[in-house]
Design a protein around this motif. Structure first.
Motif, PDB file in Angstrom:
ATOM      1  N   ALA A   1      -2.489  64.549  70.328  1.00 52.46           N
ATOM      2  CA  ALA A   1      -3.546  65.264  71.035  1.00 52.46           C
ATOM      3  C   ALA A   1      -4.895  64.990  70.383  1.00 52.46           C
ATOM      4  O   ALA A   1      -4.983  64.740  69.183  1.00 52.46           O
ATOM      5  CB  ALA A   1      -3.271  66.771  71.019  1.00 52.46           C
ATOM      6  N   ARG A   2      -5.950  65.016  71.183  1.00 53.40           N
ATOM      7  CA  ARG A   2      -7.313  64.993  70.635  1.00 53.40           C
ATOM      8  C   ARG A   2      -7.583  66.406  70.140  1.00 53.40           C
ATOM      9  O   ARG A   2      -7.700  67.351  70.928  1.00 53.40           O
ATOM     10  CB  ARG A   2      -8.311  64.595  71.717  1.00 53.40           C
ATOM     11  N   ALA A   3      -7.643  66.585  68.828  1.00 52.12           N
ATOM     12  CA  ALA A   3      -7.759  67.918  68.249  1.00 52.12           C
ATOM     13  C   ALA A   3      -9.039  68.617  68.704  1.00 52.12           C
ATOM     14  O   ALA A   3     -10.053  67.969  69.006  1.00 52.12           O
ATOM     15  CB  ALA A   3      -7.719  67.832  66.729  1.00 52.12           C
TER      16      ALA A   3
ATOM     17  N   PHE B   1      -7.878  62.439  66.548  1.00 52.03           N
ATOM     18  CA  PHE B   1      -8.065  61.968  67.919  1.00 52.03           C
ATOM     19  C   PHE B   1      -6.774  61.408  68.496  1.00 52.03           C
ATOM     20  O   PHE B   1      -6.786  60.619  69.440  1.00 52.03           O
ATOM     21  CB  PHE B   1      -9.200  60.934  67.968  1.00 52.03           C
ATOM     22  N   GLY B   2      -5.643  61.822  67.900  1.00 49.85           N
ATOM     23  CA  GLY B   2      -4.345  61.465  68.446  1.00 49.85           C
ATOM     24  C   GLY B   2      -3.884  60.057  68.125  1.00 49.85           C
ATOM     25  O   GLY B   2      -2.984  59.536  68.792  1.00 49.85           O
TER      26      GLY B   2
ATOM     27  N   HIS C   1      -8.263  56.536  58.415  1.00 51.18           N
ATOM     28  CA  HIS C   1      -6.895  56.971  58.699  1.00 51.18           C
ATOM     29  C   HIS C   1      -6.851  58.456  59.041  1.00 51.18           C
ATOM     30  O   HIS C   1      -6.232  58.862  60.037  1.00 51.18           O
ATOM     31  CB  HIS C   1      -6.020  56.673  57.478  1.00 51.18           C
ATOM     32  N   GLU C   2      -7.509  59.279  58.218  1.00 56.47           N
ATOM     33  CA  GLU C   2      -7.458  60.728  58.450  1.00 56.47           C
ATOM     34  C   GLU C   2      -8.281  61.140  59.663  1.00 56.47           C
ATOM     35  O   GLU C   2      -7.875  62.016  60.424  1.00 56.47           O
ATOM     36  CB  GLU C   2      -7.921  61.482  57.197  1.00 56.47           C
ATOM     37  N   SER C   3      -9.429  60.514  59.870  1.00 52.63           N
ATOM     38  CA  SER C   3     -10.232  60.829  61.055  1.00 52.63           C
ATOM     39  C   SER C   3      -9.485  60.456  62.331  1.00 52.63           C
ATOM     40  O   SER C   3      -9.541  61.183  63.331  1.00 52.63           O
ATOM     41  CB  SER C   3     -11.581  60.102  60.998  1.00 52.63           C
ATOM     42  N   ASP C   4      -8.768  59.320  62.307  1.00 54.70           N
ATOM     43  CA  ASP C   4      -7.997  58.909  63.482  1.00 54.70           C
ATOM     44  C   ASP C   4      -6.977  59.969  63.883  1.00 54.70           C
ATOM     45  O   ASP C   4      -6.719  60.176  65.080  1.00 54.70           O
ATOM     46  CB  ASP C   4      -7.264  57.592  63.195  1.00 54.70           C
TER      47      ASP C   4
END
Length: 221
Positions: free
Chosen positions: A46-48, A184-185, A178-181
């Protein structure tokens, strides 16, 4: 052709504010460290939801503390809220592990003091790319090579709600991306050279080098 799982009712459910509040409460009320969810859990795709003050400063601080403790216990160098089943744009990062000089040089890996990302966005700086093996706490037991921008600019809010801009390069830039991705699912496997995919055991036996030259030749990617 199969149906797109992102269109299912489970995905719609995890994108509600009610689910967000419930998932945060479940982690805060847990007696021990929460479980890190694995690939296939709908929250990971999911896009958080952006953080807009859905929890108090006190609960946010507690959540960040729990996330950091879970990351340390794993162990890992980053953890995003969706990895605890929480669809919130929040992640913690820290890389203070000791590595060999050869590894540090090949991967441009320098210590990264702990910090918290809220509502982050990154953009590449320049066109240079770097390819290295990555693993993920939500894909336990596997690693694959991912090619990413060597340097990025990160815009995010800190825990006080203040907008920040920082630049990262080398391994630090990889961790940030990696963590930012996750928020955004996106999992690292979505961007990986799939022929490089290796179990931890096979990686340790054959490809655990500071660079990926042997893996690229041996696995054909």
């Amino acid at each position: 052709m199969v149906n797109n799982p992102l269109e299912g009712s489970n995905m719609r459910h995890v994108l509600t504010e009610e689910y967000l509040r419930e998932s945060i409460a479940a982690v805060l009320e847990s007696a021990g460290l929460p479980e890190i969810v694995q690939a296939g859990h709908p929250t990971l795709r999911a896009r958080a939801l952006p953080f807009t003050g859905q929890v108090s400063d006190t609960d946010l601080a507690r959540l960040i503390e729990i996330m950091r403790a879970t990351m340390h216990a794993a162990p890992g160098v980053g953890l995003a809220a969706p990895q605890l089943g929480i669809p919130l744009q929040l992640a913690v990062i820290e890389d203070m592990f000791e590595v060999s000089a050869e590894n540090a040089t090949a991967r441009q890996r320098e210590p990264l003091e702990p910090f918290t990302l809220i509502n982050p966005r990154y953009t590449p700086l320049g066109t240079e790319l770097a390819a290295h093996y990555e693993g993920c706490l939500s894909m336990t037991g596997w690693q694959a090579v991912v090619e990413r921008p060597s340097a990025v600019e990160l815009k995010y809010d800190d825990v006080h709600g203040t907008a920040q801009t920082r630049q990262f390069s080398g391994w630090q830039a990889r961790i940030v991306q990696h963590e930012s991705d996750h928020l955004f699912g996106t999992l690292y496997i979505d961007k990986a050279h799939t022929r490089s995919l290796a179990s931890n055991a096979q990686y340790s036996q054959h490809w655990a080098n500071p660079d990926i030259l042997a893996a690229r030749e041996g696995l054909g990617f």
